[in-house]
Design an enzyme around this catalytic site. Structure first.
Site, short mmCIF file in Angstrom:
data_model
loop_
_atom_site.label_atom_id
_atom_site.label_comp_id
_atom_site.label_asym_id
_atom_site.label_seq_id
_atom_site.Cartn_x
_atom_site.Cartn_y
_atom_site.Cartn_z
N LYS A 97 0.88 -1.17 0.00
CA LYS A 97 0.00 0.00 0.00
C LYS A 97 0.92 1.22 0.00
CE LYS A 97 -3.40 2.72 2.36
NZ LYS A 97 -3.87 3.20 3.68
N GLY A 158 -7.94 9.65 9.55
CA GLY A 158 -8.25 9.72 10.97
C GLY A 158 -9.32 10.72 11.37
N GLY A 185 -10.83 8.37 6.38
CA GLY A 185 -11.91 9.26 6.77
C GLY A 185 -13.25 8.60 7.03
N ASN A 206 -9.63 2.03 9.57
CA ASN A 206 -8.74 1.81 10.70
C ASN A 206 -9.20 2.58 11.93
OD1 ASN A 206 -5.07 1.98 11.14
ND2 ASN A 206 -6.66 1.42 12.55
N THR A 207 -9.11 3.92 11.87
CA THR A 207 -9.35 4.74 13.06
C THR A 207 -10.71 4.48 13.70
OG1 THR A 207 -7.89 6.48 12.25
CG2 THR A 207 -9.51 7.10 13.93
#
Length: 255
Positions: A97, A158, A185, A206-207
């Protein structure tokens, strides 16, 4: 749900999961399991990729998940390429990535350095999944040089703000010849569903999982959002109208 195919490799899940920010390795594992994901991204700067007993890597079952190293933190093309080559030399699959984010405040990807790095990595035999701004022209150029996907951001990393780049992502999807993975996002399952309803092939989260008090349950919710959005896209969403239109007849059998 139909399979996701990247570079000829088939995946049952269309949800990719990151491994940063989790309060513990147990929370990270719970998120991976709850998500049903098959691709897990790991920042090369956060792990000792040559050490299989690294505290984070030791909790990722390499037989179950494709470990996707990412070049997060790289400030230019040369640094990103060096990180990718280190991961391959350490025994990782030649998948990467690609992230080049010299701006420490907004973490927006550098389009020029990203393109340069992608060119070098594709020529070097890597399967490249580049993280980019929602730039349709750049996405098209990356596809032309042989990247395996394009990964436009929904909003800055994030922020959990959802898809603030909808119009540009729609153009990228329309012109795509490789899978489009909406990355960054997405803060709620509804954001993931929205991306999939638009026709994105997958999303990366992720976040939103890492900051949840119950990472596993939140990951399961995202999994359902992705599945629902994909099914809605395949079924065909109804077009929007300016005026109301009755769903039941106003005349007929009642007369």
């Amino acid at each position: 749900m139909d399979d996701l195919i990247i570079a000829g490799r088939r995946f049952a899940s269309r949800l990719l999961v990151g491994t940063g920010k989790f309060s513990s390795n147990a929370a990270m594992v719970s998120a991976m399991e709850g998500s049903g994901c098959e691709i897990v991204t790991v920042a090369l700067r956060r792990v000792d990729i040559e050490n299989p007993s690294d505290s984070l890597l030791a909790h990722i079952d390499r037989n179950r998940y494709l470990l996707l190293p990412n070049t997060s933190g790289a400030r230019d093309a040369e640094e990103a390429v060096r990180l990718a080559r280190l991961a391959r030399a350490a025994g990782c699959d030649p998948w990467v990535k690609l992230e080049v984010t010299p701006d420490p405040y907004y973490l927006l990807p550098d389009p020029v350095e990203t393109f340069k790095a992608a060119q070098m990595l594709v020529k070097d035999g890597f399967t490249v999944l580049p993280y980019i701004n929602a730039d349709p022209v750049l996405a098209k150029r990356l596809q032309e040089i042989g990247t395996a996907t394009v990964m436009p951001l929904g909003s800055p990393i994030g922020t959990n703000r959802g898809i603030r780049t909808r119009d540009s992502i729609a153009i990228i999807i329309e012109q795509a010849t490789v899978p489009v993975v909406v990355d960054a996002g997405l803060g709620a399952p509804s954001h993931a569903a929205e991306a999939m309803e638009m026709g994105a092939d997958a999303v990366l989260v992720n976040t939103a999982l890492a900051v949840s008090p119950d990472s596993g349950r939140m990951a399961a919710a995202f999994r359902k959002g992705v599945e629902a959005g994909r099914e809605a896209y395949l079924a065909g969403l109804g077009g929007q109208r300016q005026k109301a239109e009755a769903s039941s007849p106003l005349t007929g059998f009642l007369e």
